[in-house]
Design a protein around this motif. Structure first.
Motif, PDB file in Angstrom:
ATOM      1  N   UNK A 150       0.833  -1.199   0.000  1.00 55.19           N
ATOM      2  CA  UNK A 150       0.000   0.000   0.000  1.00 55.19           C
ATOM      3  C   UNK A 150       0.871   1.254   0.000  1.00 55.19           C
ATOM      4  N   UNK A 151       0.565   2.173  -0.883  1.00 57.47           N
ATOM      5  CA  UNK A 151       1.336   3.408  -0.959  1.00 57.47           C
ATOM      6  C   UNK A 151       0.916   4.355   0.157  1.00 57.47           C
ATOM      7  N   UNK A 152       1.883   5.065   0.690  1.00 58.48           N
ATOM      8  CA  UNK A 152       1.611   6.101   1.682  1.00 58.48           C
ATOM      9  C   UNK A 152       1.747   7.476   1.051  1.00 58.48           C
ATOM     10  N   UNK A 153       2.623   7.575   0.051  1.00 59.24           N
ATOM     11  CA  UNK A 153       2.848   8.856  -0.605  1.00 59.24           C
ATOM     12  C   UNK A 153       3.050   8.622  -2.093  1.00 59.24           C
ATOM     13  N   UNK A 154       2.386   9.465  -2.898  1.00 58.50           N
ATOM     14  CA  UNK A 154       2.548   9.442  -4.346  1.00 58.50           C
ATOM     15  C   UNK A 154       3.226  10.723  -4.790  1.00 58.50           C
ATOM     16  N   UNK A 155       4.007  10.637  -5.859  1.00 66.43           N
ATOM     17  CA  UNK A 155       4.511  11.822  -6.539  1.00 66.43           C
ATOM     18  C   UNK A 155       3.646  12.004  -7.770  1.00 66.43           C
ATOM     19  N   UNK A 156       2.929  13.127  -7.814  1.00 64.99           N
ATOM     20  CA  UNK A 156       2.043  13.430  -8.930  1.00 64.99           C
ATOM     21  C   UNK A 156       2.765  14.353  -9.894  1.00 64.99           C
ATOM     22  N   UNK A 157       2.706  14.037 -11.167  1.00 67.93           N
ATOM     23  CA  UNK A 157       3.357  14.842 -12.207  1.00 67.93           C
ATOM     24  C   UNK A 157       2.308  15.255 -13.229  1.00 67.93           C
ATOM     25  N   UNK A 158       2.274  16.543 -13.518  1.00 70.06           N
ATOM     26  CA  UNK A 158       1.379  17.087 -14.538  1.00 70.06           C
ATOM     27  C   UNK A 158       2.256  17.725 -15.614  1.00 70.06           C
ATOM     28  N   UNK A 159       2.114  17.258 -16.854  1.00 69.55           N
ATOM     29  CA  UNK A 159       2.970  17.733 -17.953  1.00 69.55           C
ATOM     30  C   UNK A 159       2.125  18.352 -19.055  1.00 69.55           C
ATOM     31  N   UNK A 160       2.642  19.438 -19.615  1.00 69.51           N
ATOM     32  CA  UNK A 160       1.962  20.119 -20.712  1.00 69.51           C
ATOM     33  C   UNK A 160       2.901  20.293 -21.895  1.00 69.51           C
ATOM     34  N   UNK A 161       2.297  20.597 -23.009  1.00 66.39           N
ATOM     35  CA  UNK A 161       3.016  20.977 -24.215  1.00 66.39           C
ATOM     36  C   UNK A 161       2.507  22.375 -24.576  1.00 66.39           C
ATOM     37  N   UNK A 162       3.411  23.333 -24.732  1.00 68.05           N
ATOM     38  CA  UNK A 162       3.021  24.727 -24.964  1.00 68.05           C
ATOM     39  C   UNK A 162       3.586  25.255 -26.276  1.00 68.05           C
ATOM     40  N   UNK A 163       2.766  26.024 -26.976  1.00 66.92           N
ATOM     41  CA  UNK A 163       3.193  26.670 -28.215  1.00 66.92           C
ATOM     42  C   UNK A 163       2.851  28.147 -28.122  1.00 66.92           C
ATOM     43  N   UNK A 164       3.838  28.993 -28.384  1.00 66.58           N
ATOM     44  CA  UNK A 164       3.669  30.441 -28.346  1.00 66.58           C
ATOM     45  C   UNK A 164       3.926  30.996 -29.746  1.00 66.58           C
TER      46      UNK A 164
END
Length: 172
Positions: free
Chosen positions: A104-118
């Motif tokens: 059972x996990x006690x702690x997760x590392x959450x990652x949110x990734x985007x791709x951006x164009x300007x």
């Protein structure tokens, strides 16, 4: 000339040199972006995280308004530049397990990734294309995994918005 007088003259000259070196210092990034208005297109999402689109869109607008170097445009026709953001991925990695049950996990590392164009609308140039910008946060599961993630996603969106604004505004 006495050694004491020489030392005081030397210290005075060094102090003047140090003060003059700081005379042109400016707080902030120093460089101004090549555009003065930006339109942030509706955020797209390819990740299975429904609430992230609205959260990131709101946080992006807040980040640009807080910075104040450029103004937000209400339509692409009135903007010098447009920003297109796609949420590409949401990952959950086990960072630590429970002492009593290693499955059972006690702690997760959450990652949110985007791709951006300007894009610069005035001349049609792409300033950067598909630049990957991501952020991570740890989520403790002591109160339940779902509740923990629900509380962490707004923090991920805020951090990500600051990183995207930094990529758009800070010219090096």
């Amino acid at each position: 000339m006495s050694p004491r007088r020489f030392l005081s003259l030397l210290l005075g000259a060094l102090a003047l040199l140090a003060i003059s070196g700081c005379a042109n210092y400016r707080l902030g990034s120093g460089a101004e972006p090549s555009f003065s208005t930006i339109y942030i297109e509706p955020v797209e999402s390819r990740a299975v995280l429904p609430q992230a689109r609205a959260l990131l869109a709101t946080q992006l607008r807040d980040a640009f308004e807080r910075d104040g170097r450029i103004k937000l445009a209400s339509s692409p026709d009135t903007a010098d530049a447009t920003l297109h953001v796609v949420i590409r991925d949401f990952e959950r990695d086990v960072a630590s397990v429970r002492e009593s049950d290693t499955r059972l996990a006690r702690k997760f590392t959450l990652t949110l990734a985007t791709s951006c164009t300007l894009r610069d609308r005035r001349n049609g140039d792409t300033i950067f294309s598909d630049r990957i910008i991501s952020t991570q946060r740890d989520a403790m599961t002591d109160g339940g995994q779902l509740q923990s993630e629900y509380q962490t996603v707004p923090l991920l969106a805020e951090s990500l918005a600051r990183k995207i604004a930094h990529a758009v505004l800070d010219v090096w």
